[in-house]
Structures are given as structure tokens and as C-alpha cells.
Design a protein around this motif. Structure first.
Motif, PDB file in Angstrom:
ATOM      1  N   ARG A  13      96.968  55.927  30.470  1.00  8.21           N
ATOM      2  CA  ARG A  13      96.284  56.877  31.365  1.00  8.21           C
ATOM      3  C   ARG A  13      96.625  56.595  32.822  1.00  8.21           C
ATOM      4  N   ILE A  14      96.761  55.318  33.180  1.00 10.13           N
ATOM      5  CA  ILE A  14      97.144  54.980  34.554  1.00 10.13           C
ATOM      6  C   ILE A  14      98.566  55.441  34.823  1.00 10.13           C
ATOM      7  N   ARG A  15      99.479  55.172  33.899  1.00 14.32           N
ATOM      8  CA  ARG A  15     100.868  55.624  34.056  1.00 14.32           C
ATOM      9  C   ARG A  15     100.931  57.146  34.193  1.00 14.32           C
ATOM     10  N   ASP A  16     100.176  57.842  33.363  1.00 17.77           N
ATOM     11  CA  ASP A  16     100.153  59.306  33.436  1.00 17.77           C
ATOM     12  C   ASP A  16      99.630  59.780  34.796  1.00 17.77           C
ATOM     13  N   ALA A  17      98.627  59.104  35.326  1.00 14.58           N
ATOM     14  CA  ALA A  17      98.094  59.475  36.641  1.00 14.58           C
ATOM     15  C   ALA A  17      99.157  59.296  37.719  1.00 14.58           C
ATOM     16  N   VAL A  18      99.930  58.217  37.633  1.00 11.30           N
ATOM     17  CA  VAL A  18     101.001  57.981  38.610  1.00 11.30           C
ATOM     18  C   VAL A  18     102.086  59.040  38.463  1.00 11.30           C
ATOM     19  N   ILE A  19     102.455  59.352  37.245  1.00  6.73           N
ATOM     20  CA  ILE A  19     103.452  60.400  37.004  1.00  6.73           C
ATOM     21  C   ILE A  19     102.966  61.734  37.564  1.00  6.73           C
ATOM     22  N   LEU A  32      90.518  58.416  37.974  1.00  6.98           N
ATOM     23  CA  LEU A  32      90.112  57.880  36.675  1.00  6.98           C
ATOM     24  C   LEU A  32      88.880  56.982  36.714  1.00  6.98           C
ATOM     25  N   GLY A  33      88.559  56.450  37.882  1.00  8.09           N
ATOM     26  CA  GLY A  33      87.431  55.528  37.969  1.00  8.09           C
ATOM     27  C   GLY A  33      87.826  54.067  37.799  1.00  8.09           C
ATOM     28  N   VAL A  34      89.121  53.777  37.757  1.00  5.51           N
ATOM     29  CA  VAL A  34      89.594  52.407  37.597  1.00  5.51           C
ATOM     30  C   VAL A  34      89.112  51.555  38.766  1.00  5.51           C
ATOM     31  N   ALA A  35      88.654  50.351  38.472  1.00  7.31           N
ATOM     32  CA  ALA A  35      88.213  49.373  39.472  1.00  7.31           C
ATOM     33  C   ALA A  35      87.037  49.864  40.311  1.00  7.31           C
ATOM     34  N   SER A  36      86.257  50.763  39.760  1.00  9.01           N
ATOM     35  CA  SER A  36      85.107  51.275  40.515  1.00  9.01           C
ATOM     36  C   SER A  36      83.791  50.632  40.083  1.00  9.01           C
ATOM     37  N   ASN A  37      83.859  49.770  39.063  1.00  8.58           N
ATOM     38  CA  ASN A  37      82.639  49.122  38.606  1.00  8.58           C
ATOM     39  C   ASN A  37      82.692  47.640  38.978  1.00  8.58           C
ATOM     40  N   CYS A  38      83.238  46.795  38.122  1.00  6.75           N
ATOM     41  CA  CYS A  38      83.260  45.356  38.411  1.00  6.75           C
ATOM     42  C   CYS A  38      84.485  44.953  39.228  1.00  6.75           C
TER      43      CYS A  38
END
Length: 66
Positions: A13-19, A32-38
Motif C-alpha cells: 500500500r505504501i509503494r502504491d501510494a508512492v507510485i 494512509l495514516g502511516v506513522a500517525s499513531n505510535c
């Protein structure tokens, strides 16, 4: 592989977001919300973003040469 366990975000999903145009951790966090919690996944996510951007640049160069 899961990169962000808090949000169940995979490397794919991260790769797809970069693409799709995400250029930084801030972009991927927004999308995506990555690194938004802990935040434990931030380093891995940054590496993955950088690696994917390099792969895209290499493909772009190869296409221009051909």
C-alpha cells in the motif's frame, strides 16, 4: 509485509501510494495514516518511500534511453 501495525498498512500500500504520487512520509501519512499513531513505523516507511522513488527514477531513465 505489515509496516504500520497500528493502521494495518502494508509495504504494498505504501509503494502504491508512492507510485500514485506520494513523495514523502507526510504525504503517505496524509493518504494512509502511516506513522500517525505510535510512530514506530516511520523509519521503515521512509526507507520504503525512498527505495520506491529510486526504483521509479531508474525505470524512467531506462525508458528514456530505450
Amino acid at each position: 509485509m505489515y509496516v504500520c501495525l497500528c493502521k494495518a498498512i502494508t509495504d504494498t500500500r505504501i509503494r502504491d501510494a508512492v507510485i500514485d504520487g506520494a513523495d514523502s512520509l507526510a504525504d503517505v501519512r496524509r493518504d494512509l495514516g502511516v506513522a500517525s499513531n505510535c510512530g514506530c513505523c516511520a523509519k521503515c516507511a521512509r526507507q520504503l518511500i525512498r527505495q520506491t522513488r529510486q526504483e521509479i527514477a531508474s525505470l524512467d531513465e531506462a525508458c528514456q534511453v530505450a
